[in-house]
Design a protein around this motif. Structure first.
Motif, PDB file in Angstrom:
ATOM      1  N   GLU A 389       0.831  -1.204   0.000  1.00 37.91           N
ATOM      2  CA  GLU A 389       0.000   0.000   0.000  1.00 37.91           C
ATOM      3  C   GLU A 389       0.867   1.257   0.000  1.00 37.91           C
ATOM      4  O   GLU A 389       0.589   2.232  -0.710  1.00 37.91           O
ATOM      5  CB  GLU A 389      -0.926   0.000   1.212  1.00 37.91           C
ATOM      6  N   TYR A 390       1.930   1.236   0.792  1.00 35.56           N
ATOM      7  CA  TYR A 390       2.814   2.402   0.861  1.00 35.56           C
ATOM      8  C   TYR A 390       3.503   2.645  -0.484  1.00 35.56           C
ATOM      9  O   TYR A 390       3.572   3.787  -0.964  1.00 35.56           O
ATOM     10  CB  TYR A 390       3.863   2.187   1.953  1.00 35.56           C
ATOM     11  N   ASN A 392       2.517   1.722  -3.440  1.00 37.68           N
ATOM     12  CA  ASN A 392       1.545   2.157  -4.441  1.00 37.68           C
ATOM     13  C   ASN A 392       1.170   3.628  -4.271  1.00 37.68           C
ATOM     14  O   ASN A 392       0.860   4.318  -5.244  1.00 37.68           O
ATOM     15  CB  ASN A 392       0.279   1.295  -4.361  1.00 37.68           C
ATOM     16  N   SER A 393       1.192   4.100  -3.021  1.00 37.38           N
ATOM     17  CA  SER A 393       0.857   5.504  -2.763  1.00 37.38           C
ATOM     18  C   SER A 393       2.043   6.429  -2.992  1.00 37.38           C
ATOM     19  O   SER A 393       1.868   7.643  -3.114  1.00 37.38           O
ATOM     20  CB  SER A 393       0.360   5.664  -1.317  1.00 37.38           C
ATOM     21  N   GLU A 394       3.246   5.864  -3.046  1.00 39.78           N
ATOM     22  CA  GLU A 394       4.457   6.664  -3.258  1.00 39.78           C
ATOM     23  C   GLU A 394       5.248   6.087  -4.426  1.00 39.78           C
ATOM     24  O   GLU A 394       6.314   5.487  -4.236  1.00 39.78           O
ATOM     25  CB  GLU A 394       5.319   6.674  -1.987  1.00 39.78           C
ATOM     26  N   PRO A 395       4.774   6.237  -5.646  1.00 39.17           N
ATOM     27  CA  PRO A 395       5.507   5.673  -6.790  1.00 39.17           C
ATOM     28  C   PRO A 395       6.877   6.318  -6.948  1.00 39.17           C
ATOM     29  O   PRO A 395       7.038   7.523  -6.768  1.00 39.17           O
ATOM     30  CB  PRO A 395       4.598   5.996  -7.985  1.00 39.17           C
ATOM     31  N   LYS A 414       6.108  -5.125  -3.269  1.00 37.36           N
ATOM     32  CA  LYS A 414       4.725  -4.936  -3.706  1.00 37.36           C
ATOM     33  C   LYS A 414       3.937  -6.242  -3.732  1.00 37.36           C
ATOM     34  O   LYS A 414       2.738  -6.234  -3.990  1.00 37.36           O
ATOM     35  CB  LYS A 414       4.687  -4.299  -5.105  1.00 37.36           C
TER      36      LYS A 414
END
Length: 486
Positions: A389-390, A392-395, A414
């Motif tokens: 989740e982290y 994906n939120s910080e590409p 991931k």
């Protein structure tokens, strides 16, 4: 044969009834590779004249072909790597240290990672999705013991007709719910209740949304291998997909245990795990030849076994034959693919929940009053959710200065199933605890009383010769390799 606990006739010919499908663990590295130069797709806003000329169109098509061949080459190498893991016997060595606190979090995360996909389909039309879910629930739970009468006639010893009953709702809950939901969607389509605007999300609930595709697709079409040319190989792509293969192997191991538990089958021994992983690698090799990503065990299929209570290999074999037919007979495949998306979401709603419950049920072998076990399971599951989740939120947050290193780390972190399984595995084997507390005593002896357990994973033919050849005990995929493991 219908699944039933304690049915000896069932186990006599049992091998895991699992269907293979595209591996989600391989999608992440493939998408990362395709998002970097030189494979990144052109942006129409920055290159508006891309397809305005014949030359630019040809150049675009060549680039597309190159992309396919790059992924194809990496998939083939990763498939060989996975086959090596199985044929070498590495998996039977690893499985000795695998217990409920490794398998439980892995399977739980499989279910948790299916629900976002389900939600994507469900939110298109909540009404149809709820209808599909409710019908599946009613048929599989409330009506599972209701027998539907049907006439039955016999000629011997004397001609006689009578009424018999069949558990239709228990056998076909998903099929019945899909058919009824499709009929509702059809009625709402012909009455124009669903919008005809393709930009409206509810358009996906129409039964005629793919009518043009069904009409234009040929009746017979044979796909050919290497249709885009010879595959290409690069270090970055190979490393990424090999790491994805490791995650896929961890997921498959969890699927094997889950499928065996649902079907009431013995716990898979080392040689069966080796054979399963090596055959998955071979399937990945075939998939790569036809230009697809590698395959893995489908968790949704395991959930379907739990719902329908049908775990026969014959059913899976006939289903595989149907899938081949759908691939060759284009119009049939197109009709199946036109199933309204919310109906699929409703079925997956139930499936993902069942898989989560199956993962948690593995903990029944352990002492769940132990703070040690609660800590390991909780940390493993939360870590498998939190890290992906982290990221994906910080590409682009991972910046090591090396593309290959960034790709490897992003692929690992991931993949929630891999994170949960690895953390559970490491903690379970390093944090002090007794074998009884860890559930290993129950886990290893669960099949001790079954005389037929040893034959459950035998080869379908030639076992008398295999047992007669002494050298087969050194072949990791042979059933006689189990004696060496012991």
């Amino acid at each position: 044969m219908i699944y039933h606990h304690g049915m000896r006739a069932y186990y006599s010919d049992f091998r895991l009834p699992i269907i293979q499908g595209i591996a989600g663990a391989l999608y992440v590295p493939a998408s990362v590779i395709m998002s970097t130069q030189p494979w990144k797709c052109p942006d129409p806003e920055t290159e508006p004249d891309l397809n305005n000329t014949v030359n630019s169109t040809v150049e675009y098509e060549i680039t597309y072909s190159d992309r396919i061949r790059e992924i194809q080459g990496a998939t083939l190498v990763a498939a060989c790597f996975q086959m090596l893991l199985g044929f070498s016997g590495v998996m039977s060595f690893v499985i000795r240290y695998v217990g409920p606190l490794t398998v439980g979090p892995t399977i739980t995360l499989i279910g948790l990672y299916l629900y976002p996909i389900s939600l994507t389909y469900i939110k298109i039309h909540w009404g149809i999705a709820v209808l599909s879910m409710a019908l599946t629930t009613i048929f599989s739970q409330y009506l599972r013991k209701v027998k539907v009468p049907y006439p039955r006639c016999t000629c011997k010893p004397q001609r006689k007709c009578s009424l018999d009953g069949a558990n239709i709702f228990a056998l076909f809950p998903v099929l019945l719910s899909v058919l009824i939901s499709w009929l509702v969607c059809y009625i709402l389509t012909i009455t124009d209740v669903f919008p005809y605007d393709p930009t409206d999300p509810a358009f996906e609930a129409r039964t005629d949304r793919n009518a043009e595709s069904i009409a234009s697709i040929p009746w017979i079409w044979f796909p050919l291998p290497f249709r885009w040319g010879l595959p290409t190989v690069s270090v970055a792509a190979v490393i990424g997909l090999c790491v994805g293969s490791v995650a896929s192997v961890i997921e498959s191991m969890g699927d094997y245990y889950a499928c065996a538990a649902i079907s009431g089958a013995p716990t898979p021994p080392g040689h069966a795990i080796n054979r399963g992983i090596s055959m998955e690698g071979f399937a990945c090799l075939l998939a790569g030849m036809w230009g697809s990503l590698g395959v893995t065990s489908y968790s949704a299929n395991i959930a379907a076994i739990a719902i329908t209570k049908v775990g026969s290999r014959r059913v899976i074999q006939w289903t595989s034959a149907l899938l081949f037919a759908f691939a060759v007979v284009g119009k049939i495949g197109a009709v199946v693919a036109s199933l309204p998306t919310p109906i699929i979401g409703g079925v997956m709603w139930v499936s993902s929940g069942l898989i989560v419950a199956i993962g948690v049920s593995n903990l029944r072998h352990t002492d769940m009053t132990s703070t040690r076990n609660l800590f390991i399971f909780g940390v493993a599951v939360v870590s498998g959710i939190m890290l992906p989740e982290y990221l994906n939120s910080e590409p682009g947050i991972i910046q090591t200065g090396s593309f290959e290193a960034d790709q490897v780390l992003e692929t690992i972190l991931k993949t929630g199933m891999l994170i949960a399984g690895v953390i559970g595995f490491v903690l379970d084997n390093t944090v002090p605890g007794t074998a009884k507390e860890r559930g290993l005593l129950t886990w290893k002896s669960i099949d001790a009383g079954r005389k037929f357990a040893a034959e459950s994973y035998d080869l379908p033919f030639g076992m008398s010769r295999v047992r007669g050849w002494k050298w087969t005990r050194y072949i990791p995929i042979c059933p006689t390799f189990a004696k060496k493991e012991e």
